[in-house]
Design a protein around this motif. Sequence first.
Motif, PDB file in Angstrom:
ATOM      1  N   HIS A 181      -6.539   8.320  -9.591  1.00 20.54           N
ATOM      2  CA  HIS A 181      -5.175   7.999 -10.002  1.00 20.54           C
ATOM      3  C   HIS A 181      -5.253   6.704 -10.804  1.00 20.54           C
ATOM      4  O   HIS A 181      -5.827   5.717 -10.351  1.00 20.54           O
ATOM      5  N   TYR A 200      -1.483   4.967  -1.503  1.00 19.02           N
ATOM      6  CA  TYR A 200      -2.729   5.281  -2.205  1.00 19.02           C
ATOM      7  C   TYR A 200      -3.976   4.861  -1.428  1.00 19.02           C
ATOM      8  O   TYR A 200      -5.097   5.031  -1.925  1.00 19.02           O
ATOM      9  N   GLN A 203      -7.616   6.617  -1.335  1.00 22.03           N
ATOM     10  CA  GLN A 203      -7.752   7.433  -2.547  1.00 22.03           C
ATOM     11  C   GLN A 203      -8.634   6.742  -3.576  1.00 22.03           C
ATOM     12  O   GLN A 203      -8.808   5.523  -3.561  1.00 22.03           O
ATOM     13  N   VAL A 205      -8.963   5.394  -7.174  1.00 20.25           N
ATOM     14  CA  VAL A 205      -8.026   4.928  -8.198  1.00 20.25           C
ATOM     15  C   VAL A 205      -8.787   4.160  -9.276  1.00 20.25           C
ATOM     16  O   VAL A 205      -9.912   3.698  -9.062  1.00 20.25           O
TER      17      VAL A 205
END
Length: 313
Positions: A181, A200, A203, A205
Amino acid sequence: MKSIKYLKLALFALVIGLSATSCMDEDWTDPTGEVAPFGNNQLQETNVVSIADLKAKYGAQLKDVVNDTVRIADGVQIKGRVTGNDISGNIYSQVMIEDATGGIIISVAQGGINGQLQLGQEILVDLGGLYYGVYRTQPQLGIPYTDFKKNQTYPSRISRAEWQTRFKILGKPDASLVVPHVFETSEISTLNDETVAQKYSGQIVTLKGVEFDTADGTVTFAPEAEGATTGHGVTRYFKGYTGQKKQIGIRTSCYAKFAAEKLPKGKLNVTGILTVYKTSATSSYGTTVQLVLRTLSDIEVLEPEKNQPAEEK
């Protein structure tokens, strides 16, 4: 006579060879390698929940708690793709997986996880009887460990033997399906909002256009002397995100293969597993957001000329 003797030995060897081949044909049922040699191939999808739903249900039971665990109901499963492992030594005894709704860290007492779970490998995980927990508010899956001196319980590592019964390999690894992301430069400050940061957490990123605050051509990622007083890890913050209520940077283990490398100067795109830590639920120091790199290649240098010695420019 010698010819007859050698002929008998040759026939005997042939019989033994044929016998061994026959046994292999009967026992080796996967000559194409479609069945993984590790994990639990008997696991079947029966009650798969999304990672977001898992966090919502069990995270709610640990609201405003910094360090604690809660048992996961029997039969609960999650399915996700590996986004982080110990390939460079920066991630230790953990594997990170992600589905379309979020990411989670799984704590496992096993080295060399990258040999079994490569980036992009999809797995099914049986969580029933394991624990969802938070360490300084960062969600993790594992088993409980209690520090009686501090009277606190943390999520700790699943044993290697237990872990092998808990996951199943699904298909073949495809790293191209691990898509971070992206936070554009103007969006990075939204991570100072703890709700956004927790959304988030776990995750993969990418933070675009950041710059290390202390990169001067001499400072390294994680020197041992500095890490000795900080849990064998060193945090390097990004410019503009060093204040006590807006800390964003990377955390590097002193055992990482790139720990002794110099911090790159200038603008960078930095990719890593996002983690969120607080010293207490009501901490006045706010939230510290840390990216954990998988490898040094997770950093894209946008101004390479700044990293060249003066005489080479």
